[in-house]
Design a protein around this motif. Sequence first.
Motif, short mmCIF file in Angstrom:
data_model
loop_
_atom_site.label_atom_id
_atom_site.label_comp_id
_atom_site.label_asym_id
_atom_site.label_seq_id
_atom_site.Cartn_x
_atom_site.Cartn_y
_atom_site.Cartn_z
N VAL A 79 0.84 -1.19 0.00
CA VAL A 79 0.00 0.00 0.00
C VAL A 79 0.88 1.24 0.00
CG1 VAL A 79 -1.90 -1.14 1.20
CG2 VAL A 79 -0.11 0.02 2.53
N SER A 80 0.27 2.37 -0.30
CA SER A 80 1.01 3.63 -0.31
C SER A 80 0.91 4.31 1.06
CB SER A 80 0.44 4.57 -1.37
OG SER A 80 -0.86 5.01 -0.98
N LEU A 81 1.81 5.24 1.29
CA LEU A 81 1.79 6.02 2.52
C LEU A 81 0.46 6.75 2.67
CD1 LEU A 81 3.11 7.27 5.04
CD2 LEU A 81 4.19 8.95 3.53
N GLY A 128 -0.82 -2.36 5.15
CA GLY A 128 -1.59 -1.21 5.63
C GLY A 128 -2.37 -1.51 6.90
N ASP A 129 -2.30 -2.75 7.38
CA ASP A 129 -3.05 -3.13 8.58
C ASP A 129 -2.19 -2.90 9.82
OD1 ASP A 129 -4.89 -4.14 10.33
OD2 ASP A 129 -4.59 -6.24 9.77
N PHE A 130 -2.06 -1.65 10.23
CA PHE A 130 -1.26 -1.30 11.40
C PHE A 130 -1.96 -1.66 12.71
CE2 PHE A 130 1.32 0.83 8.44
CZ PHE A 130 2.43 1.38 9.06
N GLU A 131 -3.26 -1.73 12.71
CA GLU A 131 -4.10 -2.05 13.86
C GLU A 131 -4.18 -0.89 14.85
OE1 GLU A 131 -2.68 -5.68 15.51
OE2 GLU A 131 -3.47 -6.91 13.89
N VAL A 132 -3.03 -0.48 15.42
CA VAL A 132 -3.04 0.55 16.45
C VAL A 132 -1.92 1.56 16.18
CG1 VAL A 132 -2.95 1.04 18.93
CG2 VAL A 132 -3.85 -1.16 18.11
#
Length: 579
Positions: A79-81, A128-132
Motif C-alpha cells: 500500500v502507499s503512505l 496497511g493493517d497497522f491495527e493501532v
Amino acid sequence: MSKLKSLIDKNGNSTPLAITSDSKNTDNTRANMTSKTNTPIEQTRWNGWGNVNINKKVSSHGAKLIKSHIGKTKKLKSVSLQQVLKTVPKSRLPAAITKLNIVSTDQEIRLRHARGQSFPDWIAMHSGDFEVFPDGVAHPQSTNDVEQLLKLAQEHDLIVIPFGGGTSVVGHINPQQGARPVLTIAMSQMDRLMDLDTESQIATFGAGTQGPAVEAQLDEHGYRLGHYPQSWELSTLGGWIAARSSGQQSLGYGRIEQMFAGGTLVTPQGVLEIADIPASSAGPDLREMMMGTEGRAGIFTEVKMRVQSQPEEELFKVAFLPNWEAGKAVLKQAVQNNIRLSMLRLSNAVETDAHLHLGTTPSQFLAISTYLKARGLSSDKVMLTYGFSGDKAQNKLAVTQFNKLLKQNGSVTGKITNIMGSVWAHGRFKFPYLRGTLWDKGIMVDTFETATNWSRIDEQMAQMQDAVKTSLADEGEEVMAFTHISHVYKQGASLYTTYFFRAAKDHAATLKRWQKIKHAASISLAHGKATISHQHGVGRDHAPYLAAEKGALGLQVTHDMLKSLDPEQRMNPGVLLED
C-alpha cells in the motif's frame, strides 16, 4: 587532561562545548562514521529499513540459489503512505498533553512511530493493517521534559512507549489495543555528547544518540565507543542499554554491559541516578538490574559510557577453512588463548555458499570458487571473517598468533580473501537493506539468534535449523536456513540463523507462515540450555518463551522489580513479560 562540560540553556537543553584533548586522532579506518547528529526520521523509509536513498542489490545468481531451495516466488502488493494515513484515527490525548510544544499528533509522525522492523511490522507496513497507532509522539529535549511527561501520563492515565531508533525486531515499540491513550516518547532530540571526562574515559550522552552520531562526536576528541550492532546506523545508546545489545566487535570492545557506566533513568516513581563507580560490592548492581528492562522500568535520558582512545590501526580479513569443525576449533582456541582480536564470525557451509552467491557478480563468484577449489577446499568449506583493532605492534603480534592457528587448521588465505575482508568492512551496515530487495522479489527473510556453551554448539545449531526447515512441511513449503557464529566467549558462542521462505497468497497467510517458523525456532531454544535472545532482546515476540530460561521464580523476581518502579504498569506493558 580536560573535561567537557555542557551549558544548559534556559529551556534545560544541553549544548555541547568544544574541548581540547591530549589524544591525537591517528585512525584512518573510520569509514561510514560521519554523522554528528541523528538521521532525521523523514529521511528513513516509512515501510522498510534505513535511508530512502540507499538500496542494496541482490545478484541474479544469488536470488536463483534461494529460489532453488524455496521455489518460484511472487511479490506481495504494497500500500502507499497516503492510503495508510487515511486509517490513522483521531488522537485520544487530552489537551493538557497536546498543548505541549514537544508533543505532536500529526498523522504521519504517529504512523512512523507505530512499528519497528520485525517481520510482523513489515507485514503491517506493506499491507496497511497497522491495527493501532500511538495517540501522540513526544520529542523531549531534556531529562526534565521526560519527568514532566511521565507525571502527565500518570495524571491522565496514559500508556507510555519509549522509542529510540525504531529498529526493534521483536516488537518492542508497538502500541496495543486498549482503553488508555498511548504516548510514544521518542528520544531523537537528546542526541549530543554532554560531557567527556578524559581522565576517567567516561563520556556522557543523551540516550537518543544514534550510532554514527556517537562515534562522530567522540572522534572529534580522539575517542571511540566501539559498539557496532547491525542496526548501528539507526539504533540508539538508550536502546542498546534497554535491550542489552551486542556489537559486531564485541570480542574487542565488549558488549554493552561492559560499556555502560551509569546514568539517569526516569521512572514513574522518580529519577534513578546510577553512579558511574568503576566497581562496587555494595549490594546488587543497579546497572545490571536496569539494563535489559526494555522500557518497562522507565526511560534512560542521560547515559555514561566507558570509551577508549581511537586505535592506531584496524584490520578486517577473511579466511576459508576446510569444514565447520576446523573453523570452530580456530574460534575456540583463539578466545581461550586470549589472542587479541576485535571480532570473529564463522559462517557454516550453507551460509558460506549463500554469501559467495549474494555478495558477488557471476565473474567474481567464478574467480573465488576456482581459487578455493584449486587450494583444495570442497563444498564443506566455511568462511571466517575476523578483525584486529589496536596499535600496530599489538595487531602485528595478534596477526602472527592467529595466522599460526589458521595454518594449523588448514586455512586458505591470500589477496582475494583480504579484499573480501575490506569489502565486508565497507558494507557492514548495509546488509539489512537486502530485506527490501528480496521482499520485492517475493522472497521473505528473517533471522533469530541465541547463545549456548561450546559443548552444545553443534547440537543446538542442528536443532534450530531442522526446526526451521521443517516448520512449513504441512503446507508443502521448504524453508532455506543457514547459521553463523557472530560472538565468541571462552565458555561458548552465539548462533545467528537467517532463513528464507516464499510469500503466500496474501499478507495474512504470509504472516501465518512466519508465525509457524518463529514458534518452531523458539521452541528449539526454550529448554534452558540456550538463551531466547543473545542480542535482540525479548520484546513481545520472545516473551512467551522467557519462562524456560528464567524459571517461574526468576520471572516473579523480574515482575516484582519492575512493578516497584511502575506500579500502574503504564510503561510498555506486554514487553519483556506477558501481562
